[in-house]
Design an enzyme around this catalytic site. Structure first.
Site, PDB file in Angstrom:
ATOM      1  CB  SER A  13      -0.981   0.000   1.178  1.00 22.08           C
ATOM      2  OG  SER A  13      -0.311   0.142   2.404  1.00 22.08           O
ATOM      3  NE  ARG A  69      20.366 -12.402   6.806  1.00 21.73           N
ATOM      4  CZ  ARG A  69      19.049 -12.327   6.926  1.00 21.73           C
ATOM      5  NH1 ARG A  69      18.325 -11.687   6.037  1.00 21.73           N
ATOM      6  NH2 ARG A  69      18.432 -12.882   7.932  1.00 21.73           N
ATOM      7  CG  MET A  94       8.268  -7.621   5.583  1.00 23.15           C
ATOM      8  SD  MET A  94       8.410  -6.236   6.736  1.00 23.15           S
ATOM      9  CE  MET A  94       8.221  -7.119   8.268  1.00 23.15           C
ATOM     10  NE  ARG A  95      14.951 -12.052   3.069  1.00 22.98           N
ATOM     11  CZ  ARG A  95      15.046 -13.169   3.779  1.00 22.98           C
ATOM     12  NH1 ARG A  95      13.991 -13.646   4.417  1.00 22.98           N
ATOM     13  NH2 ARG A  95      16.193 -13.798   3.870  1.00 22.98           N
ATOM     14  CG  LEU A  97      18.346  -4.918   2.842  1.00 19.45           C
ATOM     15  CD1 LEU A  97      18.019  -3.463   2.572  1.00 19.45           C
ATOM     16  CD2 LEU A  97      18.196  -5.759   1.581  1.00 19.45           C
ATOM     17  CG  HIS A 113      10.510   1.277  11.717  1.00 16.26           C
ATOM     18  ND1 HIS A 113      10.593  -0.092  11.593  1.00 16.26           N
ATOM     19  CD2 HIS A 113      10.316   1.527  13.036  1.00 16.26           C
ATOM     20  CE1 HIS A 113      10.464  -0.639  12.779  1.00 16.26           C
ATOM     21  NE2 HIS A 113      10.295   0.312  13.676  1.00 16.26           N
ATOM     22  CD  GLU A 147      22.509   0.267  15.249  1.00 20.72           C
ATOM     23  OE1 GLU A 147      22.074   0.000  16.357  1.00 20.72           O
ATOM     24  OE2 GLU A 147      23.249   1.250  15.014  1.00 20.72           O
ATOM     25  CD  GLN A 177      -1.471  10.876   9.115  1.00 15.69           C
ATOM     26  OE1 GLN A 177      -0.710  11.780   8.781  1.00 15.69           O
ATOM     27  NE2 GLN A 177      -2.767  10.911   8.867  1.00 15.69           N
ATOM     28  CD  GLU A 178       3.446   3.044   7.660  1.00 16.04           C
ATOM     29  OE1 GLU A 178       4.014   2.478   6.707  1.00 16.04           O
ATOM     30  OE2 GLU A 178       3.070   2.435   8.669  1.00 16.04           O
TER      31      GLU A 178
END
Ligand code: GRF
Length: 193
Positions: A13, A69, A94-95, A97, A113, A147, A177-178
């Site tokens: 979305s 990875r 959702m990985r 990195l 986030h 991080e 709001q995102e």
């Protein structure tokens, strides 16, 4: 042309909000920018269908097909680089990195986030905000650094936490709001690069 490549894992979305804003606000004319591709690590990601309908190139790079990875990130980077991106936008991707991947796109890799960072990095942010008794929650757009969920903050949006909120009701309020703050932060960046 400043190409934007958006990475998703799910409903997409935020990606859809960025695509719609880019069209409505004329990012092509205003910033010489376009959403060039949407890439997912899951072929089941709902957002892929929307992107295709919009005529945007889509690609799936399945993390399960890669033993490490590093191997996944190398394949992902190859897919991204084929679009010569000015910006790489994580939108519910959702990985975790690798540092090498993050370094490759340093300064042009963004994430959203669903918390007011630096509070609540990681998962289950809404429940954690409720459990902590927060009166405000929200979302943060930030540059991605090695991080997880750190890195310079570009924009934030806050919403109230209401009595009786569940993680789901709070998540829905934050998500609405995102959809405003992420496109706005990207447009702001596009106006400067
Ligand atoms: C959003 O809450 C985003 O902040 C988080 O995952 C969710 C993705 O939603 N990282 P969508 O796929 O953009 O609908």
């Amino acid at each position: 042309m400043k190409n934007i490549v958006i990475l998703i894992s799910g409903g997409g979305s935020n990606m859809a909000a960025i695509v719609r804003t880019a069209r409505q606000d004329g990012w092509r004319q205003r910033y010489g920018a376009q959403v060039a591709a949407v890439i997912s690590n899951k072929d089941s990601a709902g957002g892929l269908a929307f992107a295709r309908e919009q005529g945007i190139a889509t690609e799936v790079v399945d993390h399960k097909q890669h033993a490490t990875r590093e191997a996944f990130d190398a394949q992902l980077a190859a897919a991204i680089d084929s679009h010569q991106p000015a910006l790489v936008v994580l939108a519910g991707f959702m990985r975790i990195l690798t540092p090498g991947f993050v370094e490759r796109y340093a300064g042009r890799l963004l994430n959203i986030h669903p918390s007011l960072l630096p509070a609540f990095p990681g998962l289950h942010t809404h429940q954690r905000a409720i459990d902590a008794g927060c009166k405000l929650a929200g979302a943060t757009v930030h540059q991605v650094t090695a991080e997880l969920d750190h890195g310079p903050i570009l924009a934030q949006a806050a919403v109230p936490v209401l009595a009786g909120d569940t993680a789901d009701t709070l998540a829905a309020r934050v998500l609405s709001q995102e959809h405003l703050v992420y496109p706005r932060a990207i447009a702001d960046l596009l106006s400067k690069i």
